[in-house]
Design a protein around this motif. Structure first.
Motif, PDB file in Angstrom:
ATOM      1  N   LEU A 319       1.082  -1.148  -0.265  1.00 45.28           N
ATOM      2  CA  LEU A 319       0.028  -0.068  -0.076  1.00 45.28           C
ATOM      3  C   LEU A 319       0.780   1.282   0.043  1.00 45.28           C
ATOM      4  CD1 LEU A 319      -2.721  -0.872   2.529  1.00 45.28           C
ATOM      5  CD2 LEU A 319      -2.716  -0.899   0.132  1.00 45.28           C
ATOM      6  N   ALA A 320       2.047   1.105  -0.262  1.00 46.30           N
ATOM      7  CA  ALA A 320       2.817   2.218  -0.062  1.00 46.30           C
ATOM      8  C   ALA A 320       2.641   3.489  -1.137  1.00 46.30           C
ATOM      9  CB  ALA A 320       4.539   1.888  -0.299  1.00 46.30           C
ATOM     10  N   GLY A 321       2.402   3.219  -2.302  1.00 47.69           N
ATOM     11  CA  GLY A 321       2.001   4.307  -3.278  1.00 47.69           C
ATOM     12  C   GLY A 321       0.774   4.952  -2.657  1.00 47.69           C
ATOM     13  N   TYR A 332       5.631  14.087  -3.337  1.00 45.06           N
ATOM     14  CA  TYR A 332       6.594  13.006  -2.566  1.00 45.06           C
ATOM     15  C   TYR A 332       6.390  11.686  -2.986  1.00 45.06           C
ATOM     16  CZ  TYR A 332       6.580  16.849   0.832  1.00 45.06           C
ATOM     17  OH  TYR A 332       6.862  18.051   1.423  1.00 45.06           O
ATOM     18  N   GLU A 333       6.356  11.810  -4.397  1.00 45.35           N
ATOM     19  CA  GLU A 333       6.449  10.332  -5.102  1.00 45.35           C
ATOM     20  C   GLU A 333       7.789   9.745  -5.080  1.00 45.35           C
ATOM     21  OE1 GLU A 333       5.909   8.463  -9.428  1.00 45.35           O
ATOM     22  OE2 GLU A 333       5.324  10.473  -9.278  1.00 45.35           O
ATOM     23  N   GLY A 334       8.630  10.533  -4.778  1.00 44.67           N
ATOM     24  CA  GLY A 334      10.131   9.793  -4.406  1.00 44.67           C
ATOM     25  C   GLY A 334      10.247   8.998  -3.271  1.00 44.67           C
ATOM     26  N   ALA A 335       9.400   9.300  -2.231  1.00 40.44           N
ATOM     27  CA  ALA A 335       9.109   8.771  -0.913  1.00 40.44           C
ATOM     28  C   ALA A 335       8.720   7.429  -1.100  1.00 40.44           C
ATOM     29  CB  ALA A 335       8.326   9.821   0.020  1.00 40.44           C
ATOM     30  N   ILE A 336       8.149   6.849  -2.170  1.00 41.17           N
ATOM     31  CA  ILE A 336       7.245   5.533  -2.210  1.00 41.17           C
ATOM     32  C   ILE A 336       8.355   4.372  -1.965  1.00 41.17           C
ATOM     33  CG2 ILE A 336       5.901   4.154  -3.542  1.00 41.17           C
ATOM     34  CD1 ILE A 336       4.512   6.690  -4.486  1.00 41.17           C
ATOM     35  N   GLU A 337       9.140   4.362  -2.846  1.00 45.20           N
ATOM     36  CA  GLU A 337      10.100   3.566  -2.891  1.00 45.20           C
ATOM     37  C   GLU A 337      11.136   3.393  -1.747  1.00 45.20           C
ATOM     38  OE1 GLU A 337      10.602   0.682  -4.916  1.00 45.20           O
ATOM     39  OE2 GLU A 337       8.675   1.284  -5.720  1.00 45.20           O
ATOM     40  N   ILE A 338      11.342   4.387  -0.961  1.00 44.37           N
ATOM     41  CA  ILE A 338      11.985   4.618   0.296  1.00 44.37           C
ATOM     42  C   ILE A 338      11.180   4.001   1.327  1.00 44.37           C
ATOM     43  CG2 ILE A 338      12.936   6.060   1.899  1.00 44.37           C
ATOM     44  CD1 ILE A 338      13.669   8.104  -0.191  1.00 44.37           C
ATOM     45  N   PHE A 339       9.802   4.064   1.126  1.00 41.39           N
ATOM     46  CA  PHE A 339       9.008   3.604   2.417  1.00 41.39           C
ATOM     47  C   PHE A 339       8.678   2.219   2.283  1.00 41.39           C
ATOM     48  CE2 PHE A 339       4.524   2.578   3.807  1.00 41.39           C
ATOM     49  CZ  PHE A 339       4.529   3.169   5.103  1.00 41.39           C
ATOM     50  N   ARG A 340       8.790   1.510   1.011  1.00 37.24           N
ATOM     51  CA  ARG A 340       8.739   0.176   0.976  1.00 37.24           C
ATOM     52  C   ARG A 340       9.820  -0.512   1.159  1.00 37.24           C
ATOM     53  NH1 ARG A 340       6.473   0.867  -5.115  1.00 37.24           N
ATOM     54  NH2 ARG A 340       4.223   0.271  -4.805  1.00 37.24           N
ATOM     55  N   TRP A 341      10.942   0.175   1.410  1.00 35.21           N
ATOM     56  CA  TRP A 341      12.267  -0.583   1.730  1.00 35.21           C
ATOM     57  C   TRP A 341      12.217  -0.270   3.420  1.00 35.21           C
ATOM     58  CZ3 TRP A 341      15.411  -4.036  -0.071  1.00 35.21           C
ATOM     59  CH2 TRP A 341      15.456  -4.238  -1.443  1.00 35.21           C
ATOM     60  N   ALA A 342      11.832   0.906   3.937  1.00 36.29           N
ATOM     61  CA  ALA A 342      11.926   1.361   5.211  1.00 36.29           C
ATOM     62  C   ALA A 342      11.081   0.546   6.154  1.00 36.29           C
ATOM     63  CB  ALA A 342      11.471   2.836   5.297  1.00 36.29           C
ATOM     64  N   VAL A 343       9.817   0.040   5.842  1.00 40.07           N
ATOM     65  CA  VAL A 343       8.995  -0.665   6.529  1.00 40.07           C
ATOM     66  C   VAL A 343       9.486  -1.907   7.032  1.00 40.07           C
ATOM     67  CG1 VAL A 343       6.973   0.413   5.747  1.00 40.07           C
ATOM     68  CG2 VAL A 343       7.892  -1.704   4.622  1.00 40.07           C
ATOM     69  N   MET A 390      24.693   5.087  -2.120  1.00 37.14           N
ATOM     70  CA  MET A 390      23.309   4.802  -2.537  1.00 37.14           C
ATOM     71  C   MET A 390      22.373   5.990  -2.064  1.00 37.14           C
ATOM     72  SD  MET A 390      24.115   1.057  -0.845  1.00 37.14           S
ATOM     73  CE  MET A 390      22.411   0.490  -0.622  1.00 37.14           C
ATOM     74  N   GLY A 391      22.935   6.987  -1.510  1.00 35.85           N
ATOM     75  CA  GLY A 391      22.094   7.790  -0.999  1.00 35.85           C
ATOM     76  C   GLY A 391      21.011   7.550   0.001  1.00 35.85           C
ATOM     77  N   SER A 392      19.833   7.414  -0.035  1.00 35.77           N
ATOM     78  CA  SER A 392      18.918   7.520   0.898  1.00 35.77           C
ATOM     79  C   SER A 392      18.704   6.040   1.132  1.00 35.77           C
ATOM     80  CB  SER A 392      17.574   8.014   0.635  1.00 35.77           C
ATOM     81  OG  SER A 392      17.310   9.263   0.226  1.00 35.77           O
ATOM     82  N   TYR A 393      18.999   5.038   0.265  1.00 34.46           N
ATOM     83  CA  TYR A 393      18.980   3.631   0.514  1.00 34.46           C
ATOM     84  C   TYR A 393      20.266   3.102   1.457  1.00 34.46           C
ATOM     85  CZ  TYR A 393      15.538   3.780  -3.020  1.00 34.46           C
ATOM     86  OH  TYR A 393      14.399   4.165  -3.649  1.00 34.46           O
ATOM     87  N   GLY A 394      21.435   4.066   1.198  1.00 33.58           N
ATOM     88  CA  GLY A 394      22.473   3.836   2.157  1.00 33.58           C
ATOM     89  C   GLY A 394      22.313   4.101   3.733  1.00 33.58           C
ATOM     90  N   ALA A 395      21.436   5.043   3.870  1.00 36.35           N
ATOM     91  CA  ALA A 395      20.878   5.441   5.104  1.00 36.35           C
ATOM     92  C   ALA A 395      20.043   4.186   5.899  1.00 36.35           C
ATOM     93  CB  ALA A 395      20.225   6.765   5.216  1.00 36.35           C
ATOM     94  N   LEU A 396      19.061   3.810   4.978  1.00 35.13           N
ATOM     95  CA  LEU A 396      18.543   2.700   5.666  1.00 35.13           C
ATOM     96  C   LEU A 396      19.205   1.546   5.911  1.00 35.13           C
ATOM     97  CD1 LEU A 396      15.298   2.727   2.997  1.00 35.13           C
ATOM     98  CD2 LEU A 396      15.586   3.653   5.382  1.00 35.13           C
ATOM     99  N   ALA A 397      20.242   1.232   5.068  1.00 33.83           N
ATOM    100  CA  ALA A 397      21.461  -0.001   5.293  1.00 33.83           C
ATOM    101  C   ALA A 397      22.050   0.154   6.661  1.00 33.83           C
ATOM    102  CB  ALA A 397      22.432  -0.056   4.252  1.00 33.83           C
TER     103      ALA A 397
END
Length: 420
Positions: A319-321, A332-343, A390-397
């Motif tokens: 349901l991220a989108g 904030y469409e760019g936040a969708i993929e980040i949210f999918r990984w962050a959850v 990796m930008g934001s995804y590096g922070a999630l890592a």
């Protein structure tokens, strides 16, 4: 005594009522936080919203400094003292916390005045930082007194009422097209209102008098006791916000706003794991003395929490989108993929929260400090390498690695401390 009789005992009934109020307050805060974030995200736009989120990150890193003499020290002290000495205990704790809060606020304002951050971030933080004068000196001290009676309802009611009022005021300022720098003062007003309400409640319970007194010996005791726990909490909150602190150096504020939007929703979801841990801790961990039963309980709780977090993460991923677009809008469409990984961070976060219950049960303060120092070091190392690539995804890592390190320390401690 039968289970039915225990359930009907006044102490158990009081504890269950307290848990229900706590759950209601947390759900209210989560709902209000999502509503306010959606309003501000749409009003500010990604760039200014990123600066707002960064100002809040700085506040959440600074606030633990004021948590000296935490509840793990103050509440047992209140319980052990005679009723006539409570005013001296609270008065001494208040002086200590107010002194630390004033110094922290002065240092924050001085840092802002020296131009060490973006001007708008500084203007936002200037108002937000005033909350430090009210949260721990007033709200924290009186809440410790309420906790000593297992009766948090007054504080929770005040918190819920002011949260709803704050949301209404945010909506009013948005409609009035107020300057972004003014919004931070609403958080200061909220903290002041909660503090005032609790002071009035305390005075009402004590014949219209505050009756707080200062005792030098208690002051010195509070200043030294609990220092290790205090440092551990500072490290924990620095770890939780390290991703945004390090991302700010590598991405734009607009991208930071999108990342923060995803993470704010995710942190509200992770809060459910913490609520679960707080709710079940007394019955399944804190009151259990048999080592074999405690190990079984921890194993079952970890499995249950992991299943809950995985199930929730699957739903949120799908349901991220829909969630991001409805709450924050099309910018904030760019936040969708980040949210999918962050959850999926909720899985190690929830497991860590369950393991941490054993650390708290045995008051293993050096384990707590060492754990969050390790998590902080691991996250910093991973972020330093991953964020530039990796930008934001590096922070999630970095967050994932830190949570796994903290959980590993918990299980290592449980293995050797709780022997069947």
């Amino acid at each position: 005594m039968s289970a039915f009789a225990r359930a009907r005992s006044p102490d158990v009934a009081k504890a269950l009522a307290n848990i229900m109020w706590l759950g209601l307050e947390r759900l209210t805060q989560i709902a209000v936080a999502i509503v306010i974030s959606g309003l501000l995200a749409r009003y500010f736009g990604p760039d200014v919203f990123g600066k707002w989120q960064y100002a809040n990150t700085l506040l959440l890193v600074l606030s633990p400094i004021t948590w000296v003499c935490g509840a793990e020290i103050l509440v047992p002290t209140i319980v052990k003292r005679a009723p006539g000495e409570v005013g001296t205990v609270l008065g001494s704790a208040f002086v200590l916390r107010m002194a630390v809060s004033v110094l922290a606020l002065a240092a924050t304002w001085g840092w802002i005045a020296a131009g060490h951050t973006d001007p708008l971030v500084g203007a936002m933080l200037a108002g937000l930082a005033v909350t430090m004068l009210f949260r721990e000196p007033f709200v924290g001290v009186i809440n410790a007194w309420l906790q000593s009676m297992t009766y948090s309802k007054p504080q929770l009611l005040a918190s819920m009422a002011t949260a709803v009022l704050k949301a209404a005021l945010v909506f009013a300022l948005v409609r009035a097209a107020a300057e972004p720098s003014r919004f931070g003062w609403l958080w200061a007003l909220e903290a002041a209102a909660i503090g005032a309400a609790l002071v009035l409640y305390y005075m009402r319970r004590h014949g219209g008098r505050l009756g707080w007194q200062f005792d030098g010996a208690l002051f010195r005791h509070f200043a030294s006791a609990g220092t290790v726990f205090w440092l551990g909490l500072i490290c924990m909150y620095l770890f939780l916000k390290l991703d945004r602190l390090m991302l700010e150096r590598h991405i734009s504020f607009a991208d930071l706003g999108r990342y923060s939007a995803a993470q704010q929703l995710n942190e509200n979801w992770i809060t459910l794991a913490l609520m679960l841990a707080q709710t079940i801790a007394p019955a399944f961990v804190y009151r259990v003395q048999d080592a074999a039963l405690l190990r079984r309980n921890i194993t079952r709780l970890v499995a249950m929490t992991a299943a809950l977090m995985i199930g929730g993460a699957i739903v949120l991923d799908l349901l991220a989108g829909f969630i991001i677009s409805r709450v924050f809008g099309p910018d904030y469409e760019g936040a969708i993929e980040i949210f999918r990984w962050a959850v999926w961070l909720s899985v190690p976060a929830g497991i860590e929260a369950i393991g941490n219950l054993v650390v708290l049960k045995y008051q293993a303060k050096f384990v707590l400090l060492g754990k969050w120092l390790l998590a902080l070091a691991v996250a910093f190392a991973v972020n330093s390498f991953a964020i530039p690539h990796m930008g934001s995804y590096g922070a999630l890592a970095g967050l994932a690695a830190g949570y796994l390190a903290a959980a590993a320390v918990n299980f290592y401690y449980i293995r050797f401390r709780v022997r069947a």
